[in-house]
Each structure stands twice: as structure tokens, then as C-alpha cells.
Design a protein around this motif. Sequence first.
Motif, PDB file in Angstrom:
ATOM      1  N   ASN A  34       9.902 -13.120  -8.956  1.00  0.00           N
ATOM      2  CA  ASN A  34      10.168 -14.181  -9.926  1.00  0.00           C
ATOM      3  C   ASN A  34      10.792 -13.608 -11.193  1.00  0.00           C
ATOM      4  OD1 ASN A  34       8.960 -16.241  -8.309  1.00  0.00           O
ATOM      5  ND2 ASN A  34       6.949 -15.463  -8.927  1.00  0.00           N
ATOM      6  N   ASN A  37      13.738 -17.150 -15.484  1.00  0.00           N
ATOM      7  CA  ASN A  37      14.412 -18.440 -15.309  1.00  0.00           C
ATOM      8  C   ASN A  37      14.563 -18.847 -13.846  1.00  0.00           C
ATOM      9  OD1 ASN A  37      14.978 -18.729 -18.179  1.00  0.00           O
ATOM     10  ND2 ASN A  37      16.471 -17.079 -17.881  1.00  0.00           N
ATOM     11  N   PHE A  38      13.825 -18.207 -12.948  1.00  0.00           N
ATOM     12  CA  PHE A  38      13.925 -18.581 -11.538  1.00  0.00           C
ATOM     13  C   PHE A  38      12.645 -18.222 -10.807  1.00  0.00           C
ATOM     14  CE2 PHE A  38      15.484 -14.231 -11.734  1.00  0.00           C
ATOM     15  CZ  PHE A  38      14.842 -13.622 -10.669  1.00  0.00           C
ATOM     16  N   ASP A  42      12.484 -19.715  -3.954  1.00  0.00           N
ATOM     17  CA  ASP A  42      13.602 -20.634  -3.730  1.00  0.00           C
ATOM     18  C   ASP A  42      14.752 -19.963  -2.986  1.00  0.00           C
ATOM     19  OD1 ASP A  42      12.170 -22.574  -5.100  1.00  0.00           O
ATOM     20  OD2 ASP A  42      13.154 -22.169  -7.021  1.00  0.00           O
TER      21      ASP A  42
END
Length: 431
Positions: A34, A37-38, A42
Motif C-alpha cells: 500500500n 495514495n493507493f 487493487d
Amino acid sequence: MSAPTALYSRFLASSAVSTDSRQPQNGTLFVALNGPNFRGRDFAPQALAKGARFAVVDDAALAASDPDRYTFAPDPLVALQELALEHRRQFTGPVLAITGSNGKTTTKELLHSVLSRRYRVQYTRGNLNNHIGVPLTLLSIRLQEHELAIVEMGANHQGEIALLCTLAEPTHGLITNMGKAHLEGFGGVEGVAKGKGEMWNYLANHTGTAFVNTADAQVAARAQVVPQRITYPAPTDQYPAELLSAAPHVVFRLFDGTHVEAQINGGYNFLNLAAAAAVGAHFGVPTADIAAALAGYAPDNNRSQLVRTAHNELVLDAYNANPSSMAAALASFAGRPGSAASKMVILGDMFELGTESHAEHHAIGEQLAGYGFGSVVLCGPEMAAARRPGFHHFPTKAEAAAWLQHNTPAGQQILVKGSRGMGLETLVELL
């Protein structure tokens, strides 16, 4: 060691470890880290679609949807670090850790050149030297192939080197120097020494061996905690070395009298060369091979590179900068053959100096004023503190580039140096 964990089994069945879904996967174990900002999970399906064999994610539902491909971990970064430690403990060869304020990457490359003359060596590639990069380096060790590992460790605050040592469990360590780098994060020069000295503390507590640069008083003093010490380069040390010339390249004498003419420039690189020679000798590399490896090493990646353009000769040292390395580079450049009037310096801001930034940039200006260089170009807002009469200062690199386009130097020796974020190497096309 206990039987391998389920994740380690999946690692062994993979081609490599990846943390970037944009890269080719080809049978990798993808660890979905992680960022600010992400969320890494995903990108896990994309990595699997591109050829990753397994993915580590912090999404229990996603992991349960396809347990043959996904492994759940509450914190993928911790999982990566624990996996690296488990793999490191399967490796029986020496692990040499290297850190320092200046020169650690160049020294790492020199060590690889020397030690590869006798051993199959895995080593840190690029700048993978932090809490993510060190685990990736350890996981790239191939147990059936590699005989020795070199692990570079970077840090910008106290506690980082201690953490990296607990992951890499080095058997040997080398600190190039303790200078003025990352003063903001470390809390001053004393903080730098304490932070880098964490490597000595680890070796002292784990019967490790320290390679000690006795030319650096802080390094030598703090190394006293390590019972097993290998010293260089003073005449009374185990592996003495003598600098004979620093320009245009470093020429020095090894402990047995062998002369080496390196392709690297700058007197400050002598200690990096001497370090590699001492480590090589300790590990049984023949002196002739040490000399050949050091003479054959050609710097790249904007570190102490000699670059000849159509009009000038450049000393390109734009990979990074701090007060210690900047002062050393200027002194070395001033000592190069040629008149001061035919020399030009292009300097960029030094980052991460915190409250010391103005004073340190001002000190660089004082040093510059004493050399009488033909032209001085300063780039960046912090470099305003180094401005003196006759110097050219530009708040941005774009403004400096515009000036150079209209004032293109010719027949000059030019030093280009600044912190990585300044990207001064892009000015080379104008020189």
C-alpha cells in the motif's frame, strides 16, 4: 529452522518477487504493498493477469475468492519483510551490509567488482536500500547459486539501520563514513553518527565483523564496540593503502605495494577503493584480482563520472549531494590540473538539511569563494545562501538551463553536483 511457511512455499514456487504490477510478472509472487495514495490489492488482479503466479493481499474476501492464487496478509509490507528474513536464514554464506553518509553505492559497486573475482555474489541493484528494497534484495538471493551477498542500507532517521539489520542479519558490516547527510531526519550530525552506528551495535551483539575506515574518526570511535574489526587504510592498519594522485583519476598503492590506476575521479573516492580492497583481501581475493577489478570499474549513474562533450570535460556527480560530499567534491575539483579560470561549477540544492540548510549552503558559498573558479552557477532556492559577488544564481533549473543556452561554455572543466531531486544531469546536453 522450522518447516517453510505456506507463503515461503509459494515464494519458492515463484520466479521472483514483485511489488510493481506495471512490470512483467512471468511467474512472480506479487506483494500488493500500500502507498499513501493507493491500495495495493487493487492492482493484484492485474498482476495475476500479466503472469504473476501468486499475490499477497490485505483483503480477506479477495484472498478467499481464489485461495490457490491469493495469500491473505494483514500487512503486506510486514509479510514481505518476514518472508525476506525467512529466506535470509536459509542462506549460509556471508552477508555484508554497507551504509554511510557518502559513497555507499559506489563502494557497493566496487565491492561487487572485487568479490565477484572469487565468489558468486548477489548484491543490491540500483537504490533498493530501504525497508522495501532490502527485503527484495534478500529475496533475490538464489540459495543454490550465490555464495556471498552485499546489502546496501540507506537511512534518513535513527532506528532505520537497526531495523534493516534485523531483516538482513549481516555477518559483516562496513560504514563508509559519518558525515552531514539527512540532518533533518537524524536530528543533526550526532544523530547521523548514532543512526549509522546502529550497524556496529548489531555486529557487536551478534559476533559480527566490522570493516573500519580509520580515516573517519566517528566511524573508528564507534567501531570500538565490535570486538572483531578489520581496519584500513592507515599505515598501521591491517590493510593500509596510500593515495598517490587524485586527478584526473585516482591512483593509489595497495597494502602489498601494487599500484592501481582507477577510472574513477575525486580524491574522496580513494577511501571507497581502499574499502573494497580491504574487504576483498579479507575474503581471500588475490591481490592481482583486486587491483584488476578496481582498475576496471567504470562509474555510471551520474556518480563521479567523467563525461567529455563536444566542447567541455565534465565531472558529473549529480546523483546526490550533502554538505560533506559537496565540500569534498569541490576540493577535489579545485585540485584537478588546470587553471581555476578554466573551471566552472554548477551546483544544486542539498536536500533534507532542516534548520541547518541555510548555514550549510552559506558554508558552501564561503568554500567556493576561496577557489576563484571562472564561473559559478547555483541552482535552487536554498543555493541562494551560497551566492557571492560574481556568482550566478537561479531559483529553478529551468532558469539555469535558459541561461546556459545563451552562455554556452567551451574549453572548460565543469563540475555538476546537486541532490537527486534537482536532476541536474539533464543540463549535460547544454554543456
